[in-house]
Structure formats: structure tokens, C-alpha cells
Design a protein around this motif. Sequence first.
Motif, short mmCIF file in Angstrom:
data_model
loop_
_atom_site.label_atom_id
_atom_site.label_comp_id
_atom_site.label_asym_id
_atom_site.label_seq_id
_atom_site.Cartn_x
_atom_site.Cartn_y
_atom_site.Cartn_z
N THR A 87 0.83 -1.20 0.00
CA THR A 87 0.00 0.00 0.00
C THR A 87 0.86 1.25 0.00
O THR A 87 1.90 1.28 0.64
CB THR A 87 -0.92 0.01 1.25
OG1 THR A 87 -1.69 -1.19 1.28
CG2 THR A 87 -1.83 1.21 1.29
N MET A 88 0.38 2.28 -0.71
CA MET A 88 1.03 3.58 -0.66
C MET A 88 0.00 4.63 -0.30
O MET A 88 -1.17 4.53 -0.67
CB MET A 88 1.68 3.92 -2.00
CG MET A 88 2.89 3.03 -2.27
SD MET A 88 3.65 3.35 -3.86
CE MET A 88 4.42 4.92 -3.54
N VAL A 89 0.45 5.64 0.44
CA VAL A 89 -0.41 6.73 0.88
C VAL A 89 0.25 8.04 0.49
O VAL A 89 1.44 8.23 0.71
CB VAL A 89 -0.61 6.69 2.42
CG1 VAL A 89 -1.48 7.85 2.89
CG2 VAL A 89 -1.18 5.35 2.87
N HIS A 90 -0.54 8.94 -0.10
CA HIS A 90 -0.08 10.29 -0.40
C HIS A 90 -1.00 11.25 0.34
O HIS A 90 -2.22 11.18 0.20
CB HIS A 90 -0.12 10.57 -1.90
CG HIS A 90 0.30 11.96 -2.25
ND1 HIS A 90 -0.42 12.74 -3.12
CD2 HIS A 90 1.34 12.71 -1.85
CE1 HIS A 90 0.18 13.91 -3.25
NE2 HIS A 90 1.25 13.93 -2.48
N ILE A 91 -0.41 12.13 1.13
CA ILE A 91 -1.17 13.12 1.90
C ILE A 91 -0.68 14.48 1.44
O ILE A 91 0.52 14.77 1.51
CB ILE A 91 -0.92 12.97 3.41
CG1 ILE A 91 -1.07 11.51 3.85
CG2 ILE A 91 -1.83 13.90 4.20
CD1 ILE A 91 -0.35 11.17 5.13
N THR A 104 -3.62 3.71 -2.23
CA THR A 104 -3.69 2.79 -3.36
C THR A 104 -2.68 1.67 -3.18
O THR A 104 -1.90 1.66 -2.22
CB THR A 104 -3.47 3.56 -4.68
OG1 THR A 104 -3.83 2.71 -5.77
CG2 THR A 104 -2.04 4.05 -4.84
N ASP A 105 -2.69 0.71 -4.11
CA ASP A 105 -1.69 -0.36 -4.04
C ASP A 105 -0.35 0.18 -4.56
O ASP A 105 -0.28 1.25 -5.17
CB ASP A 105 -2.13 -1.60 -4.80
CG ASP A 105 -2.31 -1.38 -6.29
OD1 ASP A 105 -1.41 -0.82 -6.95
OD2 ASP A 105 -3.36 -1.78 -6.82
N VAL A 106 0.71 -0.57 -4.32
CA VAL A 106 2.05 -0.10 -4.64
C VAL A 106 2.24 0.14 -6.14
O VAL A 106 2.78 1.17 -6.55
CB VAL A 106 3.12 -1.10 -4.12
CG1 VAL A 106 4.51 -0.73 -4.59
CG2 VAL A 106 3.08 -1.16 -2.60
N ARG A 107 1.78 -0.76 -6.97
CA ARG A 107 1.96 -0.60 -8.42
C ARG A 107 1.29 0.69 -8.91
O ARG A 107 1.88 1.47 -9.64
CB ARG A 107 1.41 -1.80 -9.19
CG ARG A 107 1.62 -1.68 -10.71
CD ARG A 107 1.21 -2.93 -11.44
NE ARG A 107 1.92 -4.11 -11.00
CZ ARG A 107 3.14 -4.47 -11.41
NH1 ARG A 107 3.81 -3.70 -12.23
NH2 ARG A 107 3.69 -5.58 -10.97
N PHE A 124 9.94 0.40 -9.00
CA PHE A 124 9.01 -0.58 -8.46
C PHE A 124 9.62 -1.97 -8.54
O PHE A 124 10.13 -2.37 -9.57
CB PHE A 124 7.69 -0.55 -9.24
CG PHE A 124 6.72 -1.61 -8.81
CD1 PHE A 124 6.06 -1.49 -7.60
CD2 PHE A 124 6.47 -2.71 -9.59
CE1 PHE A 124 5.17 -2.45 -7.17
CE2 PHE A 124 5.58 -3.70 -9.18
CZ PHE A 124 4.93 -3.55 -7.97
N GLY A 125 9.55 -2.69 -7.43
CA GLY A 125 10.07 -4.04 -7.39
C GLY A 125 9.12 -5.00 -6.72
O GLY A 125 9.54 -6.01 -6.19
#
Length: 141
Positions: A87-91, A104-107, A124-125
Motif C-alpha cells: 500500500t502507498m499513501v499520499h497526503i 492505493t496499491d504499490v503498483r 518498483f520491485g
Amino acid sequence: MTARRARLAVTASVLAAALTLSACGSADEDVRRVISDNYDLVSSSGDYSSYRTEDSVDTVAAIVEDAAEAGRDHEDSTGRYLGYEDTMVHIEPSNTGGSDIEVTDVRDGYDRWGPVIIPIWGGFGGGYRSGFAGGGSGGGK
């Protein structure tokens, strides 16, 4: 204490530990849960969701990281980026005050925010732990 009682005590302890661990979600689940429980949902589609709050970027980031410490954390003029295994978060600061939050998901996160995070976190890995962490001094890694 008899051997039988000792075995029962050990078994009970192991069972209690297993139940405690099974009640805990993954960091990704904890992050998504704390955001959905605390902030107003604006939109959602698949793994992507956006939220709105009157809280500052730093307040939101602190609340999210209280739920689960990010493996990657980057801050710049566009806000904070928190990376977890899946998961990734942007604030980011909202134009009307408070913050806008994207989860959202990492990809998808790499697709959305790649120009900002790839120079810091690497490409991305398959999750933040798998990707190359980039060169330099270590800042933002």
C-alpha cells in the motif's frame, strides 16, 4: 508444578499468543482501516480511495504511522508519501485547508507518483522492500 501442568501452561500461552497475532491485521490493512475510520471518503475505485480531512498533513501522517510505521517515508512540497509492503499513501495540503489523502496499491502508487518517489525510493520491485533504494546519502529512504 507437575509436567502435565507445565505442558498445559505452555500450550495455553502459545494459544493465547496465536489468538493475539491472528487478531492483528497486516500493516497494509491497519493503514487502510485507520484512514477509512478517521477520514471522509471522497471516492473509491478498486484499490484506490481518496479521503478529505481538516487535519494537517503532519497530523494525518502521524495518525497513519501510529497504526503502522511506514517502510518508506518521503516529504516534499507536494506532501507526504508513505510506503508499505502493498500500500502507498499520499497526503497533500488541500486548496481549501486541511488535507487530501490518497490510498492505493504499490503498483498504482508508482504509476501515480513515480516522478517524485522513484528518485528517492528506486523503481518498483513488487513492494517497498524489493525495490532498489537509490543512491546518495540515505535521506528519504
